[in-house]
Design a protein around this motif. Structure first.
Motif, PDB file in Angstrom:
ATOM      1  N   TYR A  32       0.802  -1.256  -0.027  1.00  0.00           N
ATOM      2  CA  TYR A  32       0.073  -0.018  -0.128  1.00  0.00           C
ATOM      3  C   TYR A  32       0.869   1.265   0.100  1.00  0.00           C
ATOM      4  N   ASP A  33       2.071   1.356   0.477  1.00  0.00           N
ATOM      5  CA  ASP A  33       2.921   2.485   0.408  1.00  0.00           C
ATOM      6  C   ASP A  33       4.181   2.348  -0.265  1.00  0.00           C
ATOM      7  N   VAL A  34       4.586   1.312  -0.805  1.00  0.00           N
ATOM      8  CA  VAL A  34       5.791   1.150  -1.761  1.00  0.00           C
ATOM      9  C   VAL A  34       5.128   0.740  -2.936  1.00  0.00           C
ATOM     10  N   THR A  35       5.103   1.706  -4.034  1.00  0.00           N
ATOM     11  CA  THR A  35       4.642   1.497  -5.179  1.00  0.00           C
ATOM     12  C   THR A  35       5.644   2.126  -6.297  1.00  0.00           C
ATOM     13  N   ARG A  36       6.540   2.754  -5.887  1.00  0.00           N
ATOM     14  CA  ARG A  36       7.637   3.322  -6.803  1.00  0.00           C
ATOM     15  C   ARG A  36       8.900   3.362  -6.403  1.00  0.00           C
ATOM     16  N   GLU A  37       9.804   3.616  -7.487  1.00  0.00           N
ATOM     17  CA  GLU A  37      11.149   3.354  -7.107  1.00  0.00           C
ATOM     18  C   GLU A  37      11.497   4.171  -6.140  1.00  0.00           C
ATOM     19  N   VAL A  38      11.236   5.283  -5.978  1.00  0.00           N
ATOM     20  CA  VAL A  38      11.622   6.425  -5.004  1.00  0.00           C
ATOM     21  C   VAL A  38      11.099   5.809  -3.541  1.00  0.00           C
ATOM     22  N   ASP A  39      10.152   5.027  -3.346  1.00  0.00           N
ATOM     23  CA  ASP A  39       9.606   4.565  -2.203  1.00  0.00           C
ATOM     24  C   ASP A  39      10.649   3.534  -1.851  1.00  0.00           C
ATOM     25  N   LEU A  40      11.204   3.145  -2.572  1.00  0.00           N
ATOM     26  CA  LEU A  40      12.460   2.007  -2.164  1.00  0.00           C
ATOM     27  C   LEU A  40      13.582   2.813  -1.658  1.00  0.00           C
ATOM     28  N   ILE A  41      13.690   3.680  -2.329  1.00  0.00           N
ATOM     29  CA  ILE A  41      15.004   4.761  -2.008  1.00  0.00           C
ATOM     30  C   ILE A  41      14.991   5.410  -0.668  1.00  0.00           C
ATOM     31  N   GLU A  42      13.530   5.602  -0.356  1.00  0.00           N
ATOM     32  CA  GLU A  42      13.372   6.202   0.781  1.00  0.00           C
ATOM     33  C   GLU A  42      13.516   5.380   2.042  1.00  0.00           C
ATOM     34  N   GLU A  43      13.244   4.018   1.893  1.00  0.00           N
ATOM     35  CA  GLU A  43      13.348   2.811   2.647  1.00  0.00           C
ATOM     36  C   GLU A  43      14.989   2.535   2.991  1.00  0.00           C
ATOM     37  N   VAL A  44      15.773   2.787   1.770  1.00  0.00           N
ATOM     38  CA  VAL A  44      17.157   2.782   1.978  1.00  0.00           C
ATOM     39  C   VAL A  44      17.623   3.976   2.847  1.00  0.00           C
ATOM     40  N   ALA A  45      17.230   5.076   2.669  1.00  0.00           N
ATOM     41  CA  ALA A  45      17.627   6.158   3.402  1.00  0.00           C
ATOM     42  C   ALA A  45      17.378   6.181   4.867  1.00  0.00           C
ATOM     43  N   ARG A  46      16.115   5.720   5.027  1.00  0.00           N
ATOM     44  CA  ARG A  46      15.594   5.582   6.498  1.00  0.00           C
ATOM     45  C   ARG A  46      16.388   4.472   7.506  1.00  0.00           C
ATOM     46  N   LEU A  47      16.724   3.327   6.710  1.00  0.00           N
ATOM     47  CA  LEU A  47      17.415   2.218   7.223  1.00  0.00           C
ATOM     48  C   LEU A  47      18.912   2.762   7.511  1.00  0.00           C
ATOM     49  N   HIS A  48      19.624   3.545   6.500  1.00  0.00           N
ATOM     50  CA  HIS A  48      20.700   3.642   6.626  1.00  0.00           C
ATOM     51  C   HIS A  48      21.350   4.817   7.693  1.00  0.00           C
ATOM     52  N   GLY A  49      20.188   5.727   7.877  1.00  0.00           N
ATOM     53  CA  GLY A  49      20.223   6.529   9.012  1.00  0.00           C
ATOM     54  C   GLY A  49      20.369   7.956   8.332  1.00  0.00           C
TER      55      GLY A  49
END
Length: 272
Positions: free
Chosen positions: A47-64
């Motif tokens: 429901y909230d990961v539908t685009r490439e940029v959503d994956l990049i956001e997850e990378v940034a969040r987990l990286h810190g």
């Protein structure tokens, strides 16, 4: 693409490790030489990961976020001017704070109004506000309950009115202000006099003066038709735009609209 968005290079193996940790199924795309990743999104994130940029956001969040460099990168200065309304709001903020006002930011939900919300957060606040004054009244009451005798508050925000049937509600930017207490703190050189109608007239006149080029005027002439419900009950001054329509008023708040102790004195209000 990740490097262009985040400004930091990540190896494919690092990206795969971060996303796999969150439950994503990650495989390398051999056609891109191992530099691209094919990611399968689990059902609970669909429901909230539908685009490439959503994956990049997850990378940034987990990286810190705190691990990204904070030095300024090369950038191109913007040439688009600020919207005139935003410039006016900044000017009004500077002027009101110079007069001793504090800016308040109150919720847009109210117990009554023209626009009802389909899924309200609270049954007691299931409408969008049509005026800003009730929110500032609660701020005055909160301060008076803690024996803060001299309070000046203002808010720049959006109010909502019901539009045509089937259409979205209309929104307009309002400025509201409330003040009560003394004009200045007690001092040996003179008596601390309370705020009065002339103080309100001076402030409201300066606000209207900012819009005099658009034909706005401050007048003591009362409107002949219906007035907006959010205006002060005992309004003494009225604001008209270039077409002669009533767009605001100022005066003393009626005591039955306030829950204040006897020592609080009169409360002066305006909204445009």
């Amino acid at each position: 693409r990740v490097e262009r968005v985040l400004g930091v290079r990540f190896e494919p193996e690092t990206l795969a490790g971060l996303l796999t940790h969150l439950g994503f199924a990650v495989t390398n795309d051999g056609d891109a030489g191992g530099s691209a990743l094919e990611v399968g999104v689990p059902g609970f994130r669909s429901y909230d990961v539908t685009r490439e940029v959503d994956l990049i956001e997850e990378v940034a969040r987990l990286h810190g976020y705190d691990r990204f460099p904070d030095e300024p990168r090369p950038f191109r200065t913007g040439t688009v001017p600020d919207h005139p309304l935003f410039c006016l709001e900044d000017e009004l903020r500077d002027e009101l704070t110079g007069w001793g006002f504090f800016e308040a930011q109150t919720p847009a939900f109210a117990p009554e109004g023209e626009v009802e919300i389909l899924n309200p957060v609270s049954a007691d606040e299931r409408f969008l506000r049509a005026t800003l004054l009730p929110g500032l009244v609660r701020g005055i009451e909160h301060n008076a309950a803690r024996r803060n005798r001299d309070v000046r508050l203002f808010e720049l925000g959006t109010a909502f009115q019901q539009g045509e049937p089937g259409a979205l509600p209309s929104e307009s930017t309002h400025l509201a202000l409330l003040m009560h207490g003394r004009r200045a703190a007690e001092h040996w050189s003179g008596e601390a006099t309370p705020l009065d109608l002339w103080d309100l007239k001076g402030i409201l006149g300066r606000v209207v003066g900012r819009l005099s080029a658009d034909g706005w005027v401050l007048s003591e002439d009362r409107p002949t038709g219906e007035t907006e419900g959010g205006l002060p009950d005992c309004a003494s001054y009225f604001v008209y735009d270039g077409s002669g329509a009533l767009v605001g008023a100022g005066g003393r708040m009626a005591s039955d609209r306030l829950d204040l102790p006897p020592w609080a004195g009169e409360v002066w209000a305006a909204e445009v």
